[in-house]
Design an enzyme around this catalytic site. Structure first.
Site, mmCIF file in Angstrom:
data_model
loop_
_atom_site.group_PDB
_atom_site.id
_atom_site.type_symbol
_atom_site.label_atom_id
_atom_site.label_comp_id
_atom_site.label_asym_id
_atom_site.label_seq_id
_atom_site.Cartn_x
_atom_site.Cartn_y
_atom_site.Cartn_z
ATOM 1 N N TYR A 14 0.833 -1.213 0.000
ATOM 2 C CA TYR A 14 0.000 0.000 0.000
ATOM 3 C C TYR A 14 0.860 1.252 0.000
ATOM 4 C CZ TYR A 14 -4.033 -2.824 1.416
ATOM 5 O OH TYR A 14 -5.059 -3.739 1.457
ATOM 6 N N ASP A 34 10.154 -6.875 -4.343
ATOM 7 C CA ASP A 34 9.322 -7.446 -3.284
ATOM 8 C C ASP A 34 9.739 -8.904 -3.091
ATOM 9 O OD1 ASP A 34 6.345 -6.403 -2.012
ATOM 10 O OD2 ASP A 34 6.926 -8.508 -1.745
ATOM 11 N N THR A 88 5.299 -2.935 9.327
ATOM 12 C CA THR A 88 5.801 -2.974 10.705
ATOM 13 C C THR A 88 4.590 -3.155 11.620
ATOM 14 O OG1 THR A 88 5.750 -0.559 10.625
ATOM 15 C CG2 THR A 88 7.915 -1.614 10.423
ATOM 16 N N ARG A 156 3.217 8.623 4.616
ATOM 17 C CA ARG A 156 1.939 9.308 4.831
ATOM 18 C C ARG A 156 1.144 9.078 3.556
ATOM 19 N NH1 ARG A 156 3.241 15.303 7.021
ATOM 20 N NH2 ARG A 156 3.350 14.890 9.260
ATOM 21 N N LYS A 209 5.603 10.433 13.344
ATOM 22 C CA LYS A 209 4.612 9.573 12.686
ATOM 23 C C LYS A 209 3.716 8.887 13.707
ATOM 24 C CE LYS A 209 2.593 6.704 9.911
ATOM 25 N NZ LYS A 209 1.718 7.029 8.816
ATOM 26 N N GLY A 261 -9.823 0.001 13.409
ATOM 27 C CA GLY A 261 -9.055 -0.996 12.658
ATOM 28 C C GLY A 261 -8.021 -0.355 11.755
ATOM 29 N N CYS A 264 -2.677 1.212 10.714
ATOM 30 C CA CYS A 264 -1.989 2.388 11.272
ATOM 31 C C CYS A 264 -2.468 2.726 12.681
ATOM 32 C CB CYS A 264 -2.244 3.610 10.385
ATOM 33 S SG CYS A 264 -1.692 3.454 8.721
ATOM 34 N N TYR A 327 -12.023 -2.748 7.562
ATOM 35 C CA TYR A 327 -11.849 -1.920 8.760
ATOM 36 C C TYR A 327 -12.448 -0.538 8.624
ATOM 37 C CZ TYR A 327 -7.910 0.816 6.853
ATOM 38 O OH TYR A 327 -7.122 1.654 6.099
ATOM 39 N N ARG A 335 -7.308 -5.743 7.957
ATOM 40 C CA ARG A 335 -6.297 -5.743 9.027
ATOM 41 C C ARG A 335 -6.817 -5.049 10.278
ATOM 42 N NH1 ARG A 335 -1.043 -3.733 5.799
ATOM 43 N NH2 ARG A 335 -2.653 -2.609 4.644
HETATM 44 N N1 SAJ Z 1 -12.378 5.632 13.070
HETATM 45 C C1 SAJ Z 1 -13.315 5.890 14.068
HETATM 46 N N2 SAJ Z 1 -13.671 7.176 14.324
HETATM 47 C C2 SAJ Z 1 -13.116 8.221 13.628
HETATM 48 C C3 SAJ Z 1 -12.141 7.944 12.628
HETATM 49 C C4 SAJ Z 1 -11.791 6.645 12.360
HETATM 50 O O1 SAJ Z 1 -13.826 4.970 14.708
HETATM 51 O O2 SAJ Z 1 -13.503 9.373 13.892
HETATM 52 C C5 SAJ Z 1 -11.972 4.245 12.812
HETATM 53 C C6 SAJ Z 1 -12.238 3.794 11.384
HETATM 54 O O3 SAJ Z 1 -13.528 3.249 11.265
HETATM 55 C C7 SAJ Z 1 -11.148 2.733 11.186
HETATM 56 C C8 SAJ Z 1 -9.997 3.251 12.031
HETATM 57 O O4 SAJ Z 1 -10.565 4.164 12.983
HETATM 58 O O5 SAJ Z 1 -11.561 1.481 11.667
HETATM 59 C C9 SAJ Z 1 -8.906 3.960 11.229
HETATM 60 O O6 SAJ Z 1 -9.571 4.906 10.451
HETATM 61 P P1 SAJ Z 1 -8.733 6.033 9.624
HETATM 62 O O7 SAJ Z 1 -9.715 6.940 8.966
HETATM 63 O O8 SAJ Z 1 -7.726 6.632 10.498
HETATM 64 O O9 SAJ Z 1 -8.117 5.186 8.440
HETATM 65 P P2 SAJ Z 1 -6.634 4.707 8.160
HETATM 66 O O10 SAJ Z 1 -6.215 3.624 9.052
HETATM 67 O O11 SAJ Z 1 -6.606 4.441 6.699
HETATM 68 O O12 SAJ Z 1 -5.748 5.961 8.541
HETATM 69 C C10 SAJ Z 1 -4.992 6.618 7.572
HETATM 70 C C11 SAJ Z 1 -3.852 7.208 8.333
HETATM 71 N N3 SAJ Z 1 -2.859 7.697 7.422
HETATM 72 C C12 SAJ Z 1 -1.557 7.371 7.675
HETATM 73 O O13 SAJ Z 1 -1.203 6.713 8.610
HETATM 74 C C13 SAJ Z 1 -0.578 7.894 6.709
HETATM 75 C C14 SAJ Z 1 -4.354 8.315 9.223
HETATM 76 O O14 SAJ Z 1 -3.247 9.042 9.758
HETATM 77 C C15 SAJ Z 1 -5.223 9.281 8.471
HETATM 78 O O15 SAJ Z 1 -5.701 10.270 9.374
HETATM 79 C C16 SAJ Z 1 -6.390 8.533 7.891
HETATM 80 O O16 SAJ Z 1 -5.821 7.603 6.951
HETATM 81 C C17 SAJ Z 1 -7.344 9.480 7.169
HETATM 82 O O17 SAJ Z 1 -7.428 10.661 7.579
HETATM 83 O O18 SAJ Z 1 -8.029 9.010 6.269
#
Ligand code: SAJ
Length: 426
Positions: A14, A34, A88, A156, A209, A261, A264, A327, A335
Site C-alpha cells: 500500500y 518485493d 511494521t 503518509r 509519525k 481498525g 496504522c 476496517y 487488518r
Molecule cells: N475511526 C473511528 N472514528 C473516527 C475515525 C476513524 O472509529 O472518527 C476508525 C475507522 O472506522 C477505522 C480506524 O478508525 O476502523 C482507522 O480509520 P482512519 O480513517 O484513520 O483510516 P486509516 O487507518 O486508513 O488511517 C490513515 C492514516 N494515514 C496514515 O497513517 C498515513 C491516518 O493518519 C489518516 O488520518 C487517515 O488515513 C485518514 O485521515 O483518512
C-alpha cells in the site's frame, strides 16, 4: 543537467507501490523489489495485487520506467536511493514486530554500495533507525554519513484519497547525520510537490509519525467513551459532536464506532508505548485509550444482547448478519478490523453468523444484502460502506434488531419498520 538518481523501492504494498509509481511518473529510473513472488508475478503482468483503481491506472502508464523484480541483486545493484516500505505490524501480544523490516534491511545491506542513500518509510519508533537499521548497514564496513547515507521519512498515504495524492502530502524526515538529512531532503523535494520538514534528528522524525496517528487514536477513544456514557444518559453523541463542531476553532470532530481498525491507527500507539517503555516511561493515557478502543467490539455486541433481551431473545437463539468486514468504508482491507472481532464474539456467545462485504466477496457468507436480511433476526453494521447506508430494512420480515456500528443508518425509518435500533452513542 544531472541525471535523476536511480531508485529502488523495497516492498511494493500500500505504501511502496505508490512511491515507486510516483518516482517513475517523475522521471526516475525505478526498480521495485518485493520478496513475495506472487506480488512480483502479478505486477509483472501489469496487475495490482491491491484494489486501487487509480493506482492501477497510474501503474499501467509507467510500466516502462518501473521494473518489478524479486531479484534483490538486480533491484539494488545500481540504485542511488533505496526506499524501504515494508510492514511494521504488532504481534498477538501487541508488541512491535520488526522482523519484516530487519529482513529487508539485511537484504539492502547485502547489496549496499558506497554513496547510496537508504530511507526507511515504514512506521517505526524512536531509536529504530539508529539502533537496528544503522548497525546492520554499517556491518558492511561502510559508515553512515560518509560511506552511505541513512534517513527516516515516515509514510503518509491515504489510499483512495483523491484530494491528497501522495505527491501533494507534506512529509517529515530526519537523518542520522546532517549530510544524510540533506540528501534525503533533496531526494524527497525532487519527488514530491509538497513541503518537506527536516527534523532536528532522526528520532524526532520517528516520533512524529507515531504521534500523529496516536493523536487520532486517543481522540477516537474520547468519543468512544462518550458514546457509552451518552447511551446510558439517552443523549445522541453524534448530534453533540456535530454541535461541538460548529465551534470554528479548537475542536476537531472524531466519531464513535464499533472499533478502530487498519494497519496504522490501532498499531502505531503500541510503537510509541513500547519505545517509551524502553526509555523507562510507562504511558497510562495511551494504554487506556487503546483499551477503550479495543473494547468497542464487545460494547457493540453488548448493545445487541441488550436489545434482543428486551424482546426475550438471546444470541444463541438468533442468526446475526454482519454488514461489512473491512476496517473502514470503501476499502477491502481487514487488518485489525473490528468486524472480525465482533464475528468472533458473536460466535463465542452462541449466535449463528452470516457476513457480507461487497469489497470482500470471497470472505462473505452470502452474495447479497437481501439474502442476509432474509436469513437473519439481527444485523450489525460494522463498516460504513456507502451501499449499506440506504438499505431499506422494512421488507426484512424476521429482523428484530439493527445495531448501527458506524452510526450511519436512518434510525427513524428502522424504528418505523418495527425494528429495534441501537447505535454507538445514539
Ligand atoms: N475511526 C473511528 N472514528 C473516527 C475515525 C476513524 O472509529 O472518527 C476508525 C475507522 O472506522 C477505522 C480506524 O478508525 O476502523 C482507522 O480509520 P482512519 O480513517 O484513520 O483510516 P486509516 O487507518 O486508513 O488511517 C490513515 C492514516 N494515514 C496514515 O497513517 C498515513 C491516518 O493518519 C489518516 O488520518 C487517515 O488515513 C485518514 O485521515 O483518512
Amino acid at each position: 543537467m544531472t541525471s535523476l538518481p536511480r531508485v529502488c523501492v523495497v516492498g511494493l504494498g500500500y505504501v511502496g507501490l505508490p512511491v515507486a509509481v510516483l518516482a517513475a511518473e517523475k522521471g526516475f529510473s525505478v526498480m521495485g523489489f518485493d520478496a513475495d513472488s506472487s506480488v512480483v508475478s502479478s505486477l509483472s503482468q501489469g496487475v495490482l495485487h491491491i484494489k486501487d483503481a487509480r493506482l492501477q491506472e497510474q501503474f499501467s502508464k509507467v510500466q516502462k520506467a518501473l521494473t518489478v523484480t524479486g531479484d534483490a541483486t538486480r533491484a539494488l545493484i545500481e540504485a542511488d536511493v533505496v526506499v524501504v516500505c515494508v510492514p511494521t505490524p504488532v504481534d498477538v501480544h501487541r508488541v512491535p514486530d520488526l522482523d519484516p523490516l530487519t529482513s529487508a534491511v539485511k537484504t539492502v545491506a547485502a547489496h549496499l554500495k558506497k554513496g547510496q542513500l537508504v530511507v526507511i518509510e515504514s512506521t517505526i519508533y524512536p531509536g529504530v533507525t539508529e539502533h537496528l537499521v544503522r548497525p546492520i548497514l554499517e556491518g558492511t564496513g561502510l559508515a553512515a554519513g560518509s560511506g552511505f547515507y541513512l534517513a527516516h521519512c515516515p509514510e503518509r498515504i491515504d489510499p483512495g484519497n483523491e484530494e491528497w495524492p501522495l505527491a501533494r502530502i507534506p512529509r517529515v524526515l530526519g537523518g542520522v547525520d546532517p549530510e544524510s538529512c540533506k540528501r534525503a531532503a533533496s531526494f524527497y523535494r525532487s519527488l514530491l510537490d509538497a513541503d518537506v520538514y527536516e527534523t532536528r534528528t532522526v528520532r524526532e522524525a520517528e516520533a512524529a509519525k507515531v504521534v500523529e496517528n496516536t493523536f487520532r487514536d486517543i481522540n477516537i477513544a474520547f468519543v468512544n467513551e462518550l458514546a457509552q456514557s451518552f447511551d446510558a444518559a439517552g443523549i445522541d453523541v453524534v448530534d453533540v459532536i456535530r454541535a461541538a463542531s460548529t465551534k470554528p476553532f479548537s475542536f476537531m470532530a472524531h466519531y464513535p464506532g464499533c472499533g478502530v481498525g487498519g494497519h496504522c491507527i490501532p498499531v502505531d500507539p503500541y510503537y510509541l508505548i513500547d519505545a517509551a517503555k524502553k526509555s523507562g516511561f510507562d504511558h497510562t493515557f495511551l494504554v487506556l485509550a487503546r483499551d477503550i478502543n479495543n473494547g468497542m467490539p464487545a460494547y457493540t455486541v453488548a448493545r445487541l444482547e441488550e436489545a434482543l433481551a428486551e424482546q426475550g431473545l438471546a444470541l444463541k437463539d438468533v442468526t446475526v448478519g454482519i454488514l461489512g468486514l473491512a476496517y473502514k468504508g470503501s476499502v477491502d482491507d481487514v487488518r485489525e478490523s473490528p468486524a472480525l472481532k465482533i464475528r468472533e464474539l458473536l460466535k463465542d456467545r452462541g449466535a449463528a453468523v452470516l457476513a457480507f462485504d461487497p469489497y470482500l466477496p470471497e470472505q462473505s457468507d452470502v452474495a447479497l444484502v437481501d439474502e442476509l436480511l432474509d436469513r437473519c433476526e439481527a444485523v450489525v453494521l460494522a463498516t460504513a460502506h456507502a451501499q449499506f447506508q440506504d438499505i431499506d430494512f422494512s421488507p426484512a420480515r424476521h429482523l428484530s434488531v439493527v445495531v448501527d456500528g458506524r452510526n450511519v443508518l436512518d434510525k427513524a425509518s428502522i424504528e418505523a419498520a418495527g425494528i429495534a435500533y441501537r447505535g454507538i452513542g445514539r
